[in-house]
Design a protein around this motif. Sequence first.
Motif, PDB file in Angstrom:
ATOM      1  N   VAL A  61       0.835  -1.205   0.000  1.00 26.50           N
ATOM      2  CA  VAL A  61       0.000   0.000   0.000  1.00 26.50           C
ATOM      3  C   VAL A  61       0.864   1.247   0.000  1.00 26.50           C
ATOM      4  O   VAL A  61       0.567   2.237  -0.676  1.00 26.50           O
ATOM      5  N   SER A  62       1.964   1.236   0.709  1.00 23.94           N
ATOM      6  CA  SER A  62       2.789   2.454   0.699  1.00 23.94           C
ATOM      7  C   SER A  62       3.440   2.655  -0.666  1.00 23.94           C
ATOM      8  O   SER A  62       3.617   3.797  -1.108  1.00 23.94           O
ATOM      9  N   THR A  63       3.786   1.548  -1.359  1.00 22.02           N
ATOM     10  CA  THR A  63       4.292   1.696  -2.734  1.00 22.02           C
ATOM     11  C   THR A  63       3.233   2.342  -3.612  1.00 22.02           C
ATOM     12  O   THR A  63       3.502   3.285  -4.367  1.00 22.02           O
ATOM     13  N   ALA A  64       2.001   1.813  -3.493  1.00 23.00           N
ATOM     14  CA  ALA A  64       0.937   2.340  -4.354  1.00 23.00           C
ATOM     15  C   ALA A  64       0.671   3.814  -4.055  1.00 23.00           C
ATOM     16  O   ALA A  64       0.502   4.629  -4.973  1.00 23.00           O
ATOM     17  N   ARG A  65       0.662   4.178  -2.802  1.00 20.61           N
ATOM     18  CA  ARG A  65       0.380   5.575  -2.461  1.00 20.61           C
ATOM     19  C   ARG A  65       1.480   6.495  -2.962  1.00 20.61           C
ATOM     20  O   ARG A  65       1.240   7.606  -3.428  1.00 20.61           O
ATOM     21  N   ARG A  66       2.700   6.043  -2.857  1.00 17.87           N
ATOM     22  CA  ARG A  66       3.797   6.869  -3.340  1.00 17.87           C
ATOM     23  C   ARG A  66       3.746   7.008  -4.853  1.00 17.87           C
ATOM     24  O   ARG A  66       4.037   8.084  -5.400  1.00 17.87           O
ATOM     25  N   LEU A  67       3.371   5.926  -5.546  1.00 18.18           N
ATOM     26  CA  LEU A  67       3.241   6.022  -7.000  1.00 18.18           C
ATOM     27  C   LEU A  67       2.083   6.944  -7.355  1.00 18.18           C
ATOM     28  O   LEU A  67       2.150   7.664  -8.359  1.00 18.18           O
ATOM     29  N   ASP A  68       1.043   6.942  -6.544  1.00 19.31           N
ATOM     30  CA  ASP A  68      -0.045   7.902  -6.760  1.00 19.31           C
ATOM     31  C   ASP A  68       0.488   9.326  -6.717  1.00 19.31           C
ATOM     32  O   ASP A  68       0.128  10.180  -7.540  1.00 19.31           O
TER      33      ASP A  68
END
Lengths: 726, 352
Positions: free
Chosen positions: A294-301
């Motif tokens: 989830v933190s990867t996805a949020r950072r990519l967001d």
Amino acid sequence: MSAKIRRWAGYGAGGALIITGLAGLLVDAARTHPFGWALWFGGLIVAHDALVVPVVLAVGAAFAVLREPFRSPARAGLVVAAVVCLVALPMVLGIGRRADNPSLLPLDYGRNLIAVLTVIALAAASAMAVSHLRTRPEARTRVLLGAAAGLTGGLLVSSLMAVQGMLDATGWALSLVNAVIMGAVLGAVAGRRARDLATAFSCGVLVGLLDWASWQLTLRPLLDGAVPTWSIGFAGRYFRDLVGDVLLGGIAGVLLYAGLTARQAAAARSAPAVSAAPAAPPRIVIIGGGFGGVSTARRLDRHAARGLRAEVTLISDTNALLFTPMLAGVASSSLEPRHVSAPVRAALSHTAFLHGHVDAIDTARRVVHVATGEQGMAAVPYDLLVLAVGSVPHYFDLPGLAEHAFALKTIGDATRLRNHVLGMLERADLETGSIRAELLTFVVAGGGFAGTELIAELFDLVHGVLHQYPNVRDVEPRFVLVHAGERILPELSAELGEYALERLRRRGIEFRLKTVVAESRPGAVRLGDGETIPTRTLAWTAGNHPHPLAAALPAEHGRGGSVVVDSFLRVAGVEGVWAVGDCALIPGADGRPYPPTAQHALREGRTVADNIAALLTGRSLTEFRFRGIGVLVALGHRTAVAEIRGHRLSGLFAWLLWRAVYLAKLPGGERKARVLADWLIELAFPRDIALTPSPSRPAPEPRPSTPGAPMSNGTTASSARGARHE
Amino acid sequence: MVLESAVTDAQVRGAPGGAVITLVQGVSGRFTSRLHSERVAVQLGVWLGVSFTVAFVTGLISHFMQHPPAWMLWPSRPVNLYRVTQGVHVIGGPATIPLLFGKLWTVYPKLWQWPPFRWTSYVLYGALVIHVTNEWAKVRRNLWTAECVETQEEPRSRRRFLGTVAAASGLTVLVTVGETFAPLSKLAVLAPRAPGVGPQGVPVNRTAVAAGVSQMIRRPDFRLVVTGAVRSELSLTLTELSGMPQHTVRLPISCVEGWSAEAGWTGVRLRDLAERAGVVPDAVMVVESLERSSIYRSSEVRAPHWNDPLTFLALRINGSVLDPDHGYPVRLIAPDRPGVLQTKWVTRVMVS
């Protein structure tokens, strides 16, 4: 002449000078006031040690927040500024001014000091900009192109103004300098956004307007000693400069766009066709909906919001992020299960979410096989893959554990354990005799953070509700913690570990250190040293190993099946695959791998997202470096122990800190409110003993079915620490 | 963290003093920058030594120019000698401050290790000489024999550190030196005196009001008296002085405060006046002012100076009559002479 004679000659000369000075001071005492002199001298030393040094140390500590390319110029600028202030202070304060002598301190020193400090600040800022640009060739090119465009535009506009008789020699120089600076700023700001002529032109015009406003309307009046007034009347006087600056900006913008396009065309021509950028945006797939994923996805967001072109998909078999540090609270009926899971979709903006179970990863064809949808199977293609599948409980193939032990990895596990413990209390209330002791014995395997917190929470639960079961009042519940190592909580310092052990022991919790669980039967647990404990409850936190998906990847593996990655979090040997979290073995700065905690997974996710964004935009990657901030362990009975950056805390304050820190880390405002409400209600009311429908025991995680992929067996014993999320 | 370990250690050792020792050692260990090295300390030390020596020597020069012993005869040329030495003395002061702070910072951790105005300058300099003697071995080792092996990072950060110190000194000098060095006068935004600001464009140290002479200089019975060991005494009015042959010369006023300003002075050569009065070639003249209560109300003019054709009793500055703050009606102006000895409001010349 030997060194010794030279040395003594020096001492003699120095001593003679000192004696001359002191003698003179005393002889001329009337004029020199030796006492006042000594006071002043001593006062200087005291002032240095009492004032200057602490201030310098404090400022130096404050500077630690700046990263290196920026720290040195900023520090140098501050040192120079401090010295100049020190020297100028008497003059700014006007010490010594006399009414009859206007030639003494005639200048406006306050304003002059500010001007000198501004110059120093500008010099430091330029040094920081230069060292920043030195590491970023792309930005440097843009700035230089912008400066060149500014210069050309400046020459044009200045010659126009000179033809109309508006400029002299200094005017030329100033306006060219202004044009170059404006062009550099334009390059830095608009270089990436100038995708077409119109945008470049408008950016140029805007920057020109800003340049005019900051110089003519703000800085010039300040330097002349007046307060800047941004009134139309005042601005009207500088209308000609406005026209000049806007014209300059527009021309510079157009020239910049021309320069950038020409450069791009040249680059395309010189690097023909080898790796043409795909017409479609690159597809990034993240497997795993835990902290890392989830933190990867949020950072990519975040990167996507700033212009990164990519299609990101997160695949997970649960649609909520489980906040594992609070799982023990769920197992002990102090928190509601749904309050500690945050829905993933709510946390994502640009990333797409796919709810499904990943069966296999085909790294050769770059496809992920997901069990979902109408057909039962979906194939999700990817260009870049991030593996964040975490870890699963590992029973070491010990007999009986998979059937009887309670893991603590998912919400279902915690709910089942809670219902089981409460069920044991209900049974014990029905029975008579020694069977009750067996029902009220609870064994936890694993003395890491998870096991210790769990046993403390279960203790609080059972003792908190025991009064509601009248028939078991004469039976003392028994809690046993089995740990393979020498002391519990090995991540903490020895002192804190001992303290925790003592607190728990004083409550009555038993410990079996340097012991392992050998077998689990329906009514008893047999330990490695032969002892058999009659119990119906065995909670298992003594072993986790990486998810089988990680073990199945055709790459190098570490202990237990984790995937070996480099310090940039790339999996070696497999193209386009990255890994973070419990399933990855990430090398630390000192060679030891980073521990598998949520703190680390969170930051690894951010780093891998930054690295992927850097890869896609041609920038350099950053290594993952993290020094844990601290660890907190709750010990029940409103106590906890904590070690934060070397500071050790224990007791009620540490427990409050535990609650505050984890409440803050819980994702989502709504969830925070609910958990806070749960805790507040717990203050007034006893814990809830209502049994709820238990989810069935899950089947063990199947080995992934990748055709042709080698199966690796993570058979080596994992560490007794357990993968505790901190 | 430091306190924590100190307390722990003290508890372990059981000695109250142990806690203090541990604390101090802990503080010393916190200074981890590699710039706290001998080599940097030595380099700064050398600059400091040079700077202090220059300050001491120029200070001595200034003192002995203002109060020369009987046997000392200062030359009257070069014209700008005092201007330069005093300028260096005063401007060098602020420039030394960053050097001093840099040196203190470099050696600060070592200070935590266990088992620690005219006469002031002697004490300080003597202490410096002793300190240099002590540290001489280190200077030799670090500057003249490259004994230590350095990693790649050290020279860069050392150069940055020394460069910062140099920049601080340099900038301080740059914004103050213009008060004495005319070409840089535009940059002297933080100097106590601005060249060109003052009555008739020249700064003033002691005003007529402060000297208490504002009434006396206006009196119509003002006379310039030349008396003492002369063949014939002179008593001249202002008109008579103006009637004597006038000459013009450009000379600086170099104040002991560190500023200096040049101007064109018109007046009577002291040598001509001496000839008129009949004075022996090696006589000593004492020029006295209307000012009553100041140690500088009179100044000695010895043979090299009064025989110099550039030594004047000036009546005009830059073409206009002297302002009272500049010494109306008559002032002494001579080359290579401290400003306090350029006596203003001259009323008597005593020859001996």
